[in-house]
Write a protein that holds these residues in place. Structure first.
Motif, short mmCIF file in Angstrom:
data_model
loop_
_atom_site.label_atom_id
_atom_site.label_comp_id
_atom_site.label_asym_id
_atom_site.label_seq_id
_atom_site.Cartn_x
_atom_site.Cartn_y
_atom_site.Cartn_z
N GLY A 92 43.87 19.23 -30.81
CA GLY A 92 43.46 19.24 -29.42
C GLY A 92 44.09 20.40 -28.68
O GLY A 92 44.29 21.48 -29.23
N LYS A 93 44.46 20.13 -27.43
CA LYS A 93 44.96 21.22 -26.58
C LYS A 93 46.46 21.41 -26.74
O LYS A 93 47.21 21.45 -25.76
CB LYS A 93 44.65 20.89 -25.12
CG LYS A 93 43.18 20.67 -24.83
CD LYS A 93 42.46 21.96 -24.52
CE LYS A 93 41.03 21.73 -24.11
NZ LYS A 93 40.84 21.18 -22.79
N MET B 203 45.37 16.00 -24.90
CA MET B 203 44.42 16.44 -23.89
C MET B 203 45.14 16.96 -22.65
O MET B 203 46.18 16.43 -22.28
CB MET B 203 43.52 15.28 -23.52
CG MET B 203 42.56 14.96 -24.64
SD MET B 203 41.80 13.37 -24.49
CE MET B 203 43.12 12.29 -24.79
N THR C 238 40.39 18.06 -19.62
CA THR C 238 39.62 17.06 -20.37
C THR C 238 39.28 15.91 -19.44
O THR C 238 40.18 15.32 -18.83
CB THR C 238 40.43 16.53 -21.56
OG1 THR C 238 41.02 17.61 -22.25
CG2 THR C 238 39.54 15.74 -22.50
N CYS C 239 38.01 15.60 -19.34
CA CYS C 239 37.58 14.51 -18.47
C CYS C 239 37.63 13.20 -19.24
O CYS C 239 37.04 13.09 -20.32
CB CYS C 239 36.17 14.78 -17.98
SG CYS C 239 35.47 13.36 -17.12
N LEU D 74 35.30 11.70 -22.24
CA LEU D 74 35.90 11.35 -23.52
C LEU D 74 35.46 9.95 -23.95
O LEU D 74 35.09 9.74 -25.10
CB LEU D 74 37.43 11.41 -23.43
CG LEU D 74 38.10 11.27 -24.79
CD1 LEU D 74 38.10 12.58 -25.54
CD2 LEU D 74 39.51 10.74 -24.65
N ALA E 11 34.66 19.03 -16.20
CA ALA E 11 34.06 19.03 -17.53
C ALA E 11 32.63 18.49 -17.53
O ALA E 11 31.85 18.83 -18.41
CB ALA E 11 34.92 18.22 -18.49
N THR F 131 36.53 14.94 -32.34
CA THR F 131 37.21 14.89 -31.05
C THR F 131 37.88 16.22 -30.70
O THR F 131 37.76 16.72 -29.58
CB THR F 131 38.27 13.79 -31.04
OG1 THR F 131 37.78 12.70 -31.79
CG2 THR F 131 38.57 13.34 -29.65
N HIS G 50 35.34 18.66 -29.84
CA HIS G 50 34.67 18.29 -28.60
C HIS G 50 35.46 18.77 -27.39
O HIS G 50 34.92 19.37 -26.47
CB HIS G 50 34.49 16.78 -28.54
CG HIS G 50 33.74 16.30 -27.34
ND1 HIS G 50 32.36 16.40 -27.25
CD2 HIS G 50 34.15 15.74 -26.17
CE1 HIS G 50 31.96 15.92 -26.08
NE2 HIS G 50 33.02 15.51 -25.42
N ILE G 51 36.77 18.51 -27.41
CA ILE G 51 37.54 18.89 -26.23
C ILE G 51 37.88 20.38 -26.21
O ILE G 51 38.36 20.90 -25.23
CB ILE G 51 38.82 18.04 -26.02
CG1 ILE G 51 39.81 18.25 -27.14
CG2 ILE G 51 38.49 16.59 -25.88
CD1 ILE G 51 41.15 17.56 -26.83
N ARG G 52 37.61 21.05 -27.34
CA ARG G 52 37.82 22.50 -27.33
C ARG G 52 36.49 23.25 -27.19
O ARG G 52 36.40 24.43 -27.51
CB ARG G 52 38.55 22.94 -28.58
CG ARG G 52 40.05 22.72 -28.51
CD ARG G 52 40.70 23.61 -29.53
NE ARG G 52 42.13 23.35 -29.66
CZ ARG G 52 42.88 24.02 -30.52
NH1 ARG G 52 42.36 24.94 -31.29
NH2 ARG G 52 44.15 23.76 -30.61
#
Lengths: 590, 181
Positions: free
Chosen positions: A351-352, A426, A430-431, A435, A528, B103, B106-108
């Protein structure tokens, strides 16, 4: 002095060009001075896939990141001399770090399941044997079935696929059933989006998984085994097949294994790409050549499983732990971890987050340590918002619970779950509503359709969530969501349906304000949800370079060079390309 | 009907079914696929996967032939063929583009990647280009989350995609395919 040059050739590193690096190193090494004798080999995943291709020099313990083929000559030349500075990791002060042990990503990791991954050549059984491979099996074969199971019970190992059922207990109940035929299965149908620990294990150390499978078969008295592996995992399928062939050749599989009188053989069954087939009874039904639908489990599969015979199904990571437990004893393994969850767990940290990859840490580390110490915090300097654990059946954990010690029980209490170990980080972009919609969309697509609350309930939930994301929701929708979630949880047959509402319930619990913001103010705080945002160029920041207009796929940005550009909102497809390309951060979403 | 057919020798049935089959160039006969498997239901998924790989879809005739061979009602083979994502009753393109929407992807920003694919190919998800070259699919996770967002073009992985990088990949794949022809 002989030196080994390990080139990570796992899927992640291959994408980054590891094959060319390996070829170049091999090619250049041929003409090397004989006194150095480097041995170049390809190895499995090193965990830090994002910084690949990763090259490690042994025994000097030097690790290089983001290596290019053109670096090969410098690396070979540096052997025994000063390391190549530009390829090393630099810490905060800019000092280059040689060894992986000092790298913050690796420093606190404790590798048991991944003990060989990234060190051995997955295609070479000799390499595996030189690292103590099949020693656990040899030891197990000198013990009785009871003793083997007792050792696993002592270790406190719980199923790593997500259920967390004690492995020893499962083996014991299957061993006690008498039958002419029993089956030992391995679940390699890693379906959770955002998790890849099983893939890396099968690709990086297939023999450990196989060894665990053989030990398990011996303990329960099974003569046949099947590894159910996702069809999408091409490399894993090839590596495991090769491992099976080699193990058979060396007498670790087949008739009379290592002269112990124990017979066992196994084969691979390729999955068909259905998430529900990760569920035990659906998986067995899929192996039988039927549609992968779960069944009611009033008779457990340890009594009547595959082809109506007693069956044990273990996850890839669970099995990879078994040889270690046999070799070092259950007590040694149980020293790590928490009261209810022993040992280590492999997580895929994605993820982030700054450093994405595969980590193995003792149970009981906090989420904060995992995300901030090992993962290095949020990528790009954004603000942390939540982590999602447990895949589609799990939930979101907000910042206030970041000091939660991770184990099977604590995560469940927080409204999420361990799952197979995917940790998705996240940030504020990220909404949470989006999600929740994402997971519900995923699950409604993967629902096998057997139970109405899951099949129809998820579809209704998806409709509602889509409505909210488009700014057309009402507050009444939130009650309806909770009601549907409750019904699906109570009235579905298998875990997929029972846990399907978790992403919705946990986001509603911790991020209700975001839902309300979408409904009341038709505004997506994360920027988002496409229907609720517009892209705008800030005239005071725009330098009029025209990069955005060139990049815009809808050609809806007008202007003349050196004066502020403008977006025609009506034609904008909200793809975000302009925002990504703008060198001056002049484009904002509102 | 089923029973009657089961009574005929296996060879004849296979030949019968094949007469209706459109012959594909450069493909193995379905007989060559079946001969590697015993007549047991447990092989149904593996056979279907192999047929899918060889012909890039599963035709009604294939379903019949497999049904006779395994002695399993054709309705059951049909239900398997429509249950699993890896199998398709519609002919797929030569090159399959899979956009990962796990996932992490998706978020990236996998949506951006997908939209670029749609624009470059001018088709929607699940469709095939008129020339039969490309099919576009969304997959749930290819297990390469660390290099998200990811797309797989003709079994080749492309990671850390940014806007503007997708179209060149597709163009290159197209050029390569044309060279091979």
């Amino acid at each position: 002095m002989n030196r080994e040059i390990l080139v990570c050739c796992d899927t992640g590193c291959l994408v980054n060009g590891a094959q060319a690096v390996l070829d170049e190193l091999r090619h250049d090494a041929i003409g090397m001075d004989v006194s150095i004798k480097p041995y170049v080999k390809n190895v499995g995943c090193n965990g830090l896939c994002e910084k690949g291709p990763i090259v490690t020099i042994l025994p000097d313990n030097i690790t290089y990141y983001k290596v290019k083929p053109s670096d090969a000559a410098d690396i070979l030349e540096s052997l025994g001399n000063k390391a190549v500075d530009r390829l090393l990791y630099k810490d905060k002060e800019g000092t280059p770090v040689l060894s992986r042990k000092d790298h913050p990503f690796y420093a606190t990791q404790h590798k048991i399941a991944l003990r060989n991954t990234g060190i051995i050549d997955p295609g070479s059984i000799e390499d595996f044997l030189s690292r103590g491979g099949y020693e656990g099996l040899k030891k197990a074969l000198t013990m009785t079935q009871d003793q083997v199971i007792a050792e696993v019970e002592k270790s406190g190992l719980r199923g790593r696929g997500g259920g967390g059922f004690p492995t020893g207990k499962k083996w014991r109940s299957c061993q006690q059933v008498s039958s002419d035929q029993k089956y030992m299965l391995c679940n390699g149908d890693e379906g959770d989006p955002g998790a890849f620990m099983d893939r890396s294990l099968m690709e990086g150390d297939p023999h450990s998984v196989l060894e665990g499978l053989i030990i398990g078969a011996f303990a329960i008295g099974a003569s046949k085994g099947i590894l159910y592996i996702r069809d999408e995992y091409d490399l894993a399928l090839r590596d495991v097949q090769k491992a099976i062939d080699e193990a058979r050749k060396m007498g670790y599989l087949g008739e009379n294994i290592l002269n112990s009188g124990f017979n066992f053989d196994c084969e691979i069954v390729r999955g068909g790409g259905a998430f529900v087939c990760g569920e035990s009874s659906a998986l067995m039904s899929s192996i039988e050549g039927k549609v992968g639908e779960p069944r009611v489990k009033y008779i457990r599969s340890v009594e009547k499983g595959l082809f109506e015979k007693p069956t044990v199904l273990n996850n890839v990571e669970t099995l990879a732990n078994i040889p270690y437990i046999l070799l070092h004893g259950g007590d040694e393994y149980a020293k790590l971890g928490t009261e209810g969850s022993k040992g280590t767990k492999v997580f895929s940290l994605v993820g982030k987050v700054e450093r994405t990859g595969l980590v193995e840490v003792p149970m009981g580390v906090t989420l904060r340590e995992l995300v901030f110490d090992i993962g290095g915090g949020i990528a790009g300097g954004g603000r942390f918002k939540a982590v999602q654990t447990g895949g589609p059946s799990g939930g979101c954990i907000p910042e206030s619970l970041m000091d939660l010690k991770i184990d099977f029980d604590s995560l469940k209490e927080s409204g999420s779950m361990m799952g197979s170990g995917g940790i998705i980080v996240m940030d504020e972009a990220t909404c949470m509503v989006d999600l929740a919609r994402y997971y519900v969309k995923f699950l409604s697509g993967e629902s096998c359709g057997k139970c109405t609350p899951c099949r129809e309930g998820l579809r209704c939930m998806l409709e509602i969530l889509t409505r909210i994301c488009e700014g057309k929701g009402t507050l009444r929708d939130l009650d309806l969501l909770e009601e549907l979630a409750y019904t699906a949880t109570q009235a579905s047959l298998c875990e997929l349906g029972k846990t399907a509402a978790n992403p919705v319930l946990s986001t509603l619990k911790y991020f209700r304000d975001e839902y309300e913001e979408h409904i009341n103010n038709k505004h997506c705080p994360a920027g988002a949800c496409k229907e609720l945002i517009t892209f705008r160029i800030l005239p005071e920041k725009c330098k009029g370079c025209g990069i955005c207009a060139k990049a815009c796929p809808a050609q809806c940005i007008d202007g003349v060079l050196k004066s502020p550009y403008e977006i025609r909102a009506l034609d904008c497809i909200k793809c975000g390309t302009c925002k990504e390309k703008c060198p001056f951060d002049a484009i904002v979403t509102e | 009907m089923m029973l009657l057919l089961h009574n005929i020798g296996m060879k004849e049935v296979v030949v019968l079914a094949n007469e209706n089959n459109v012959k594909h160039e450069n493909t193995r006969d379905i007989k060559d696929i079946l001969k590697n498997y015993s007549h047991e239901q447990r092989h149904s998924l593996a056979i279907l996967q192999e047929v899918q790989k060889e012909y890039s879809y599963i035709s009604p005739d294939h379903l019949q032939t497999i049904s006779y061979y395994l002695r399993v009602p054709v309705a059951e083979i049909f239900s398997i063929a429509t249950f699993y994502k890896a199998l398709s009753l519609d002919k797929k393109g030569k090159i399959i583009i899979k956009v990962c929407d796990g996932t992490a992807c998706h978020i990236r920003g996998s949506e951006t990647v997908l939209n670029e694919c749609k624009r470059a190919l001018n088709i929607d998800v699940g469709e095939t280009t008129p020339d039969g070259l490309f099919s576009l699919e969304v997959v749930n996770c290819v297990g390469s989350c660390a290099i998200a967002p990811v797309m797989v073009c003709d079994n080749e992985f492309h990671g850390k995609l940014q806007s503007g990088q997708v179209a060149p990949i597709i163009t290159q794949a197209k050029e390569e395919a044309e060279v091979h022809e």
